[in-house]
Design an enzyme around this catalytic site. Structure first.
Site, mmCIF file in Angstrom:
data_model
loop_
_atom_site.group_PDB
_atom_site.id
_atom_site.type_symbol
_atom_site.label_atom_id
_atom_site.label_comp_id
_atom_site.label_asym_id
_atom_site.label_seq_id
_atom_site.Cartn_x
_atom_site.Cartn_y
_atom_site.Cartn_z
ATOM 1 C CE LYS A 172 45.904 82.562 56.005
ATOM 2 N NZ LYS A 172 46.672 83.618 55.258
ATOM 3 N NE ARG A 219 44.991 88.026 59.897
ATOM 4 C CZ ARG A 219 44.660 87.699 58.629
ATOM 5 N NH1 ARG A 219 43.598 86.980 58.370
ATOM 6 N NH2 ARG A 219 45.421 88.095 57.635
ATOM 7 N NE ARG A 242 47.939 88.789 47.294
ATOM 8 C CZ ARG A 242 47.632 88.194 48.439
ATOM 9 N NH1 ARG A 242 47.771 86.893 48.579
ATOM 10 N NH2 ARG A 242 47.206 88.879 49.462
ATOM 11 N NE ARG A 302 44.217 91.631 49.697
ATOM 12 C CZ ARG A 302 44.520 90.623 50.493
ATOM 13 N NH1 ARG A 302 44.438 89.377 50.056
ATOM 14 N NH2 ARG A 302 44.917 90.848 51.720
ATOM 15 N NE ARG A 339 48.276 91.952 54.165
ATOM 16 C CZ ARG A 339 48.402 91.807 52.834
ATOM 17 N NH1 ARG A 339 48.700 92.848 52.079
ATOM 18 N NH2 ARG A 339 48.221 90.653 52.279
HETATM 19 P P1 ADP Z 1 46.358 88.243 54.079
HETATM 20 O O1 ADP Z 1 46.355 86.908 54.748
HETATM 21 O O2 ADP Z 1 46.811 88.203 52.657
HETATM 22 O O3 ADP Z 1 47.033 89.335 54.856
HETATM 23 P P2 ADP Z 1 43.428 88.440 54.422
HETATM 24 O O4 ADP Z 1 42.615 88.492 53.186
HETATM 25 O O5 ADP Z 1 43.344 87.214 55.261
HETATM 26 O O6 ADP Z 1 44.884 88.765 53.932
HETATM 27 O O7 ADP Z 1 43.084 89.698 55.352
HETATM 28 C C1 ADP Z 1 43.145 91.021 54.871
HETATM 29 C C2 ADP Z 1 42.909 92.011 56.029
HETATM 30 O O8 ADP Z 1 41.583 91.802 56.579
HETATM 31 C C3 ADP Z 1 43.850 91.861 57.225
HETATM 32 O O9 ADP Z 1 45.066 92.541 57.061
HETATM 33 C C4 ADP Z 1 42.977 92.483 58.343
HETATM 34 O O10 ADP Z 1 42.965 93.887 58.261
HETATM 35 C C5 ADP Z 1 41.593 91.975 57.997
HETATM 36 N N1 ADP Z 1 41.329 90.670 58.641
HETATM 37 C C6 ADP Z 1 41.179 89.474 57.997
HETATM 38 N N2 ADP Z 1 40.945 88.482 58.870
HETATM 39 C C7 ADP Z 1 40.960 89.059 60.110
HETATM 40 C C8 ADP Z 1 40.808 88.560 61.434
HETATM 41 N N3 ADP Z 1 40.610 87.249 61.668
HETATM 42 N N4 ADP Z 1 40.881 89.438 62.459
HETATM 43 C C9 ADP Z 1 41.082 90.734 62.248
HETATM 44 N N5 ADP Z 1 41.254 91.284 61.036
HETATM 45 C C10 ADP Z 1 41.206 90.445 59.967
#
Ligand code: ADP
Length: 192
Positions: free
Chosen positions: A16, A91, A130, A134, A145
């Site tokens: 996404k 989320r 990947r 990170r 996750r």
């Molecule tokens: P992915 O979808 O690959 O897990 P993201 O880049 O969207 O990774 O998010 C990485 C991390 O950032 C999440 O595991 C969380 O710790 C934090 N994070 C991202 N978006 C949110 C959110 N909307 N609310 C809370 N934590 C978030």
């Protein structure tokens, strides 16, 4: 010109973020990726980055207050005037409710939620393959996750499914270009 505010929803590894970037560029919208914003704060070692670091490195959600505050700030920037694609946000149910309010303050509303679907095994294989360096791409954190995503879905999607026609589903277990064609057509319909 019409504004478009769209949520891209899907498990980690669904692509996404890639699609949000491509669609945002094509349509002149802003991509608001909370994960990316957090990673920028981490890299720049801002106070917000310090607050978020502990949560992100163990694959936990950053508390709503911090996350929502960061999105509020981002939405106030003038480049969001034509619209935005939210990627990785909301989320939680609280974040979903807050997004409605933030958009209402801008006299706007969500046009669409695009739900990227793909089998758990495919997400896992993509994340394990990947190599982006990170802090949360370690195998045990990837598992967390992935397993937390079911909870995220149960918190967020009922809010959107309650609104008929808002949610559009896209099969994310296909090549990037095929997904892009579908997602772009959907997003474009928000600007018509
Ligand atoms: P992915 O979808 O690959 O897990 P993201 O880049 O969207 O990774 O998010 C990485 C991390 O950032 C999440 O595991 C969380 O710790 C934090 N994070 C991202 N978006 C949110 C959110 N909307 N609310 C809370 N934590 C978030």
């Amino acid at each position: 010109m019409k504004r478009a505010f769209i949520v891209f929803f899907g498990p980690p590894g669904s692509g996404k973020g890639t699609q949000a970037k491509m669609v945002a560029e094509e349509l002149g919208l802003v991509q608001i990726s909370t994960g990316e914003l957090f990673r920028q704060h981490l890299a720049e070692q801002t106070p917000l980055g310090h607050q978020a670091q502990e949560y992100i490195s163990r694959g936990a959600l950053v508390p709503d207050e911090i996350t929502i505050g960061m999105v509020r700030q981002r939405l106030q920037q003038p480049d969001c005037a034509t619209g935005a694609i939210f990627d990785g946000f909301p989320r939680t149910g609280e974040q979903a409710a807050a997004l409605d309010e933030l958009l209402a303050e801008l006299d706007a509303e969500l046009c669409m939620v695009i739900d990227f679907t793909l089998p758990l095994e495919v997400s896992r294989a993509r994340l394990l393959g990947r190599q982006e360096g990170r802090v949360d791409d370690r195998p045990e954190v990837i598992e967390k996750r992935l397993s937390d995503h079911a909870q995220v879905e149960a918190s967020v999607m009922p809010h959107y499914r309650a609104k008929p026609g808002l949610v559009k589903t896209v099969n994310a277990d296909r090549p990037i270009e095929a997904i892009f064609a579908d997602v772009l057509a959907l997003a474009r319909s928000c600007l018509e």
